[in-house]
Design a protein around this motif. Structure first.
Motif, PDB file in Angstrom:
ATOM      1  N   VAL A  68       8.736   0.810 -10.900  1.00  0.00           N
ATOM      2  CA  VAL A  68       8.938   1.971  -9.668  1.00  0.00           C
ATOM      3  C   VAL A  68       7.932   1.540  -8.685  1.00  0.00           C
ATOM      4  O   VAL A  68       6.835   1.198  -8.845  1.00  0.00           O
ATOM      5  CB  VAL A  68       8.604   3.298 -10.526  1.00  0.00           C
ATOM      6  CG1 VAL A  68       9.791   3.634 -11.343  1.00  0.00           C
ATOM      7  CG2 VAL A  68       7.318   3.460 -11.340  1.00  0.00           C
ATOM      8  N   ALA A  69       8.042   2.516  -7.634  1.00  0.00           N
ATOM      9  CA  ALA A  69       7.134   2.286  -6.416  1.00  0.00           C
ATOM     10  C   ALA A  69       5.709   2.460  -6.856  1.00  0.00           C
ATOM     11  O   ALA A  69       4.902   1.875  -6.365  1.00  0.00           O
ATOM     12  CB  ALA A  69       7.771   3.259  -5.550  1.00  0.00           C
ATOM     13  N   ARG A  70       5.354   3.638  -7.654  1.00  0.00           N
ATOM     14  CA  ARG A  70       3.940   3.804  -8.182  1.00  0.00           C
ATOM     15  C   ARG A  70       3.408   2.688  -8.521  1.00  0.00           C
ATOM     16  O   ARG A  70       2.068   2.418  -8.370  1.00  0.00           O
ATOM     17  CB  ARG A  70       3.901   5.306  -8.991  1.00  0.00           C
ATOM     18  CG  ARG A  70       2.576   5.294  -9.254  1.00  0.00           C
ATOM     19  CD  ARG A  70       2.538   6.885 -10.215  1.00  0.00           C
ATOM     20  NE  ARG A  70       3.358   6.813 -11.187  1.00  0.00           N
ATOM     21  CZ  ARG A  70       3.204   6.241 -12.511  1.00  0.00           C
ATOM     22  NH1 ARG A  70       2.035   5.712 -12.520  1.00  0.00           N
ATOM     23  NH2 ARG A  70       4.153   6.379 -13.260  1.00  0.00           N
ATOM     24  N   MET A  71       4.226   1.961  -9.645  1.00  0.00           N
ATOM     25  CA  MET A  71       3.506   0.902 -10.049  1.00  0.00           C
ATOM     26  C   MET A  71       3.432  -0.413  -9.418  1.00  0.00           C
ATOM     27  O   MET A  71       2.816  -1.559  -9.723  1.00  0.00           O
ATOM     28  CB  MET A  71       4.207   0.463 -11.491  1.00  0.00           C
ATOM     29  CG  MET A  71       4.358   1.744 -12.362  1.00  0.00           C
ATOM     30  SD  MET A  71       2.680   2.445 -12.844  1.00  0.00           S
ATOM     31  CE  MET A  71       2.084   0.866 -13.745  1.00  0.00           C
ATOM     32  N   ARG A  72       3.976  -0.521  -8.287  1.00  0.00           N
ATOM     33  CA  ARG A  72       4.078  -1.753  -7.336  1.00  0.00           C
ATOM     34  C   ARG A  72       2.875  -1.555  -6.294  1.00  0.00           C
ATOM     35  O   ARG A  72       2.652  -2.388  -5.646  1.00  0.00           O
ATOM     36  CB  ARG A  72       5.190  -1.904  -6.594  1.00  0.00           C
ATOM     37  CG  ARG A  72       6.667  -1.755  -7.434  1.00  0.00           C
ATOM     38  CD  ARG A  72       7.743  -2.694  -6.611  1.00  0.00           C
ATOM     39  NE  ARG A  72       8.158  -1.682  -5.621  1.00  0.00           N
ATOM     40  CZ  ARG A  72       9.035  -0.702  -5.292  1.00  0.00           C
ATOM     41  NH1 ARG A  72       9.598  -0.400  -6.720  1.00  0.00           N
ATOM     42  NH2 ARG A  72       9.393  -0.366  -4.323  1.00  0.00           N
ATOM     43  N   LYS A  73       2.075  -0.327  -6.202  1.00  0.00           N
ATOM     44  CA  LYS A  73       1.265   0.000  -5.261  1.00  0.00           C
ATOM     45  C   LYS A  73      -0.096  -1.137  -5.388  1.00  0.00           C
ATOM     46  O   LYS A  73      -0.548  -1.090  -6.668  1.00  0.00           O
ATOM     47  CB  LYS A  73       0.823   1.492  -5.310  1.00  0.00           C
ATOM     48  CG  LYS A  73      -0.120   2.101  -4.186  1.00  0.00           C
ATOM     49  CD  LYS A  73      -0.453   3.313  -4.300  1.00  0.00           C
ATOM     50  CE  LYS A  73      -1.441   3.831  -3.475  1.00  0.00           C
ATOM     51  NZ  LYS A  73      -1.863   5.230  -3.684  1.00  0.00           N
ATOM     52  N   LYS A  74      -0.644  -1.680  -4.258  1.00  0.00           N
ATOM     53  CA  LYS A  74      -1.815  -2.409  -4.300  1.00  0.00           C
ATOM     54  C   LYS A  74      -2.620  -1.627  -3.474  1.00  0.00           C
ATOM     55  O   LYS A  74      -2.652  -0.739  -2.583  1.00  0.00           O
ATOM     56  CB  LYS A  74      -1.278  -3.701  -3.680  1.00  0.00           C
ATOM     57  CG  LYS A  74      -0.199  -4.171  -4.491  1.00  0.00           C
ATOM     58  CD  LYS A  74      -0.921  -4.968  -5.645  1.00  0.00           C
ATOM     59  CE  LYS A  74       0.080  -5.979  -6.534  1.00  0.00           C
ATOM     60  NZ  LYS A  74      -0.191  -6.348  -7.621  1.00  0.00           N
ATOM     61  N   ILE A  75      -3.903  -2.039  -3.709  1.00  0.00           N
ATOM     62  CA  ILE A  75      -5.403  -1.469  -2.941  1.00  0.00           C
ATOM     63  C   ILE A  75      -5.113  -2.163  -1.614  1.00  0.00           C
ATOM     64  O   ILE A  75      -5.072  -3.227  -1.386  1.00  0.00           O
ATOM     65  CB  ILE A  75      -6.295  -1.685  -3.533  1.00  0.00           C
ATOM     66  CG1 ILE A  75      -6.354  -1.357  -5.040  1.00  0.00           C
ATOM     67  CG2 ILE A  75      -7.635  -1.230  -2.832  1.00  0.00           C
ATOM     68  CD1 ILE A  75      -7.695  -1.417  -5.645  1.00  0.00           C
ATOM     69  N   LYS A  79       0.843  -1.104   0.046  1.00  0.00           N
ATOM     70  CA  LYS A  79      -0.089   0.045  -0.056  1.00  0.00           C
ATOM     71  C   LYS A  79       0.820   1.270   0.088  1.00  0.00           C
ATOM     72  O   LYS A  79       0.548   2.419  -0.523  1.00  0.00           O
ATOM     73  CB  LYS A  79      -0.936  -0.074   1.193  1.00  0.00           C
ATOM     74  CG  LYS A  79      -2.018  -1.238   1.048  1.00  0.00           C
ATOM     75  CD  LYS A  79      -2.918  -0.993   2.451  1.00  0.00           C
ATOM     76  CE  LYS A  79      -3.972  -2.057   2.429  1.00  0.00           C
ATOM     77  NZ  LYS A  79      -4.790  -2.247   3.641  1.00  0.00           N
ATOM     78  N   LYS A  80       2.209   1.226   0.537  1.00  0.00           N
ATOM     79  CA  LYS A  80       3.010   2.192   0.574  1.00  0.00           C
ATOM     80  C   LYS A  80       4.370   1.840   0.283  1.00  0.00           C
ATOM     81  O   LYS A  80       5.330   1.594   0.964  1.00  0.00           O
ATOM     82  CB  LYS A  80       3.202   2.761   1.814  1.00  0.00           C
ATOM     83  CG  LYS A  80       1.782   3.585   2.356  1.00  0.00           C
ATOM     84  CD  LYS A  80       1.994   4.100   3.934  1.00  0.00           C
ATOM     85  CE  LYS A  80       0.641   4.834   4.242  1.00  0.00           C
ATOM     86  NZ  LYS A  80       0.798   5.492   5.599  1.00  0.00           N
ATOM     87  N   PRO A  81       4.818   1.563  -1.040  1.00  0.00           N
ATOM     88  CA  PRO A  81       5.988   0.833  -1.666  1.00  0.00           C
ATOM     89  C   PRO A  81       7.101   1.785  -1.399  1.00  0.00           C
ATOM     90  O   PRO A  81       6.654   3.084  -1.571  1.00  0.00           O
ATOM     91  CB  PRO A  81       5.754   0.530  -3.080  1.00  0.00           C
ATOM     92  CG  PRO A  81       4.679   1.172  -3.465  1.00  0.00           C
ATOM     93  CD  PRO A  81       3.589   1.456  -2.113  1.00  0.00           C
ATOM     94  N   HIS A  82       8.133   1.395  -1.362  1.00  0.00           N
ATOM     95  CA  HIS A  82       9.364   2.181  -1.168  1.00  0.00           C
ATOM     96  C   HIS A  82       9.838   2.979  -2.405  1.00  0.00           C
ATOM     97  O   HIS A  82      10.190   2.054  -3.292  1.00  0.00           O
ATOM     98  CB  HIS A  82      10.677   1.440  -0.460  1.00  0.00           C
ATOM     99  CG  HIS A  82      10.306   0.692   0.816  1.00  0.00           C
ATOM    100  ND1 HIS A  82       9.649   1.404   2.088  1.00  0.00           N
ATOM    101  CD2 HIS A  82      10.549  -0.540   1.074  1.00  0.00           C
ATOM    102  CE1 HIS A  82       9.451   0.713   2.812  1.00  0.00           C
ATOM    103  NE2 HIS A  82      10.073  -0.462   2.577  1.00  0.00           N
ATOM    104  N   PRO A  83       9.972   4.136  -2.502  1.00  0.00           N
ATOM    105  CA  PRO A  83      10.651   4.822  -3.545  1.00  0.00           C
ATOM    106  C   PRO A  83      12.204   4.530  -3.553  1.00  0.00           C
ATOM    107  O   PRO A  83      12.632   4.086  -2.558  1.00  0.00           O
ATOM    108  CB  PRO A  83      10.352   6.335  -3.603  1.00  0.00           C
ATOM    109  CG  PRO A  83       9.995   6.400  -2.050  1.00  0.00           C
ATOM    110  CD  PRO A  83       9.391   5.156  -1.425  1.00  0.00           C
ATOM    111  N   ASP A  84      12.782   4.849  -4.841  1.00  0.00           N
ATOM    112  CA  ASP A  84      14.359   4.320  -4.682  1.00  0.00           C
ATOM    113  C   ASP A  84      15.158   5.264  -3.604  1.00  0.00           C
ATOM    114  O   ASP A  84      16.035   4.549  -3.276  1.00  0.00           O
ATOM    115  CB  ASP A  84      14.791   4.824  -6.094  1.00  0.00           C
ATOM    116  CG  ASP A  84      14.383   3.837  -7.365  1.00  0.00           C
ATOM    117  OD1 ASP A  84      13.479   2.966  -6.983  1.00  0.00           O
ATOM    118  OD2 ASP A  84      14.407   4.286  -8.512  1.00  0.00           O
TER     119      ASP A  84
END
Length: 488
Positions: A481-488, A446-451
């Motif tokens: 990237v983090a945004r594309m790894r985001k899940k609901i 829900k909050k993946p880590h950015p680089d």
């Protein structure tokens, strides 16, 4: 003004035999088998299998013989050939390859061929199940030919109409092509013939059994595609007034779709073969054991029929011109056969000593299977250990596979550059990539880590890596990237 200079230049030129040996070393098991068959078809003096006399002598002796260079225009006269060199019992030795180094479990390694039907041929075959007139079939087949390997038609309808008129003399209109395109969209795999990703996903959703979540997923792709691709889930929740769980299930339905329907077809364009490991590493009583696939170690010998021809020539009192031409030909084939047998022995030894060095260099990994145990290793490290040229090590590493207790691996994957940790110790970039992968797998989706945050986390673990390096490793691992790894 003309001037003369004396220039001393030292150069090294590889012989044709050395070049051929390098090519043999580079070949993986299946390609080597094919090369072996080609050589035996071209050279009747080279035969496979054991000869009865050879069972008495287990040692392969490399006889001294005159090098034969097919590119050499100088003809060796038949009278100058020492016939006895070609009549010695040792001249047709068995190529002793049944040593403990080589695997005898070839049956385990047989790999079936994939379907020989190409992707496009499969689509054409499916068209045969539709009732179409001649013109419709021509248009449909042209559309199939316009589908790329990923399953898309990336050309506009007007362009297709023009192209058919100019190249196939098929005169039609956009309406007819559009109608045939709908026929293509009924073919399997679902989504084939789409003109973009959005249409591809919609076609697949259309073929699914309708449900609350399929309907929501269809509406999202059709009307909110941009918000979905950017993962603006808050906007979607507000737009549709659904619960978090309902949106999650609809998104899950979309994620199960195939964005590259053509790429899933294993027979795409050509017959493909499964990987045949060139080596196998096993753990026996806590020790590593290396074997070379037995298919790399054929039994070969020089033809006795050709030696008997030499004997006949030697005993002949009246040596005609035709006989001299024949013995010249026989000599060339015998020399070539002997060289090929010796080249295979050298190939075999090179493969084994190279993989053996790699196995011992990465012993900790092969015993435990933990990728973080892989040491920094470059081609020069192994070249120095075995006393071979770096290019030779590269030829082995780039094209060979090894079967391990942890799966079949491409050998070049064990090579990596070194980086310093916070203790000043050299660590493998493979180790860092594995730790990075583990961090991403364990993150809160829900909050993946950015680089930049990933860089901080690695620094805390003792690996001071720059953010741009994190981005490079992430791309190499095919992690978005983090945004594309985001899940609901």
């Amino acid at each position: 003004m003309l001037k003369q200079f004396l220039n001393l230049k030292l150069s090294q030129k590889l012989s044709p035999q050395q070049i051929q040996l390098m090519k043999l070393i580079q070949l993986p098991t299946q390609a080597f088998e094919q090369r072996l068959l080609e050589e035996m078809n071209e050279n009747p003096a080279l035969e496979a299998g054991k000869e009865e006399d050879d069972y008495e002598n287990d040692d392969f002796e490399n006889d001294e013989f005159e090098d034969y260079d097919e590119g050499d225009s100088e003809r060796i006269e038949a009278d100058d050939i020492n016939i006895d060199e070609y009549l010695s019992d040792d001249d047709s030795p068995d190529y002793k390859t049944q040593a403990n180094n080589y695997s005898d479990d070839d049956e385990e390694r047989e790999s079936p061929l994939a379907s020989p039907i190409s992707f496009h041929q499969d689509l054409i075959n499916q068209l045969n199940t539709f009732i179409l007139d001649d013109q419709e079939r021509e248009i449909a087949e042209f559309l199939v030919g316009s589908i790329d390997d990923m399953g898309y038609i990336r050309r506009s309808i007007p362009d297709i109409v023009d192209d058919m008129a100019f190249t196939q003399a098929i005169y039609t209109d956009e309406e007819m092509v559009e109608r045939m395109l709908h026929v293509i969209h009924e073919l399997e795999p679902s989504g084939v013939g789409a003109r973009d990703l959005q249409e591809c996903l919609l076609l697949q959703l259309k073929h699914k059994t309708p449900s609350e979540y399929i309907d929501l997923a269809t509406d999202i792709i059709e009307n909110q595609f941009d918000a979905f691709t950017k993962k603006h889930y808050d906007k979607l929740l507000q737009k549709y007034g659904v619960s978090n769980e309902q949106l999650k299930k609809a998104v899950h339905e979309i994620e199960r779709l195939n964005p590259k329907p053509g790429g899933a077809f294993t027979g795409n364009n050509k017959v493909t073969e499964n990987v045949v490991p060139d080596f196998a590493i096993r753990i026996v009583e806590g020790e590593l054991e290396l074997t070379l696939n037995g298919r790399n170690a054929p039994s070969l010998h020089v033809s006795k029929d050709y030696q008997e021809m030499m004997q006949t020539y030697k005993e002949s009192t009246d040596k005609s011109g035709a006989q001299k031409d024949a013995v010249q030909f026989i000599k060339q084939k015998l020399d070539s056969a002997k060289w090929f047998i010796d080249a295979i022995r050298q190939r075999q030894e090179t493969l084994f000593v190279t993989m053996n060095a790699i196995m011992h260099y990465q012993e900790e990994y092969f015993l435990e299977g933990d990728e973080t145990k892989l040491k920094p290793m470059i081609l020069k490290d192994i070249a120095d250990m075995v006393g071979l040229d770096i290019s030779t090590i590269s030829r082995v590493a780039n094209s060979k596979y090894v079967e391990t207790p942890y799966g079949t691996k491409l050998i070049k994957e064990f090579f990596s550059e070194a980086m310093k940790n916070d203790q000043g110790e050299d660590v493998s970039t493979l180790e860092i990539k594995k730790i990075l992968q583990n961090i991403i797998e364990e993150e809160d989706k829900k909050k993946p880590h950015p680089d930049d945050q990933l860089a901080e986390l690695l620094k805390e673990k003792g690996y001071p890596i720059a953010r741009r390096t994190i981005a490079k490793y992430r791309e190499q691992l095919d992690i978005p990237v983090a945004r594309m790894r985001k899940k609901i």
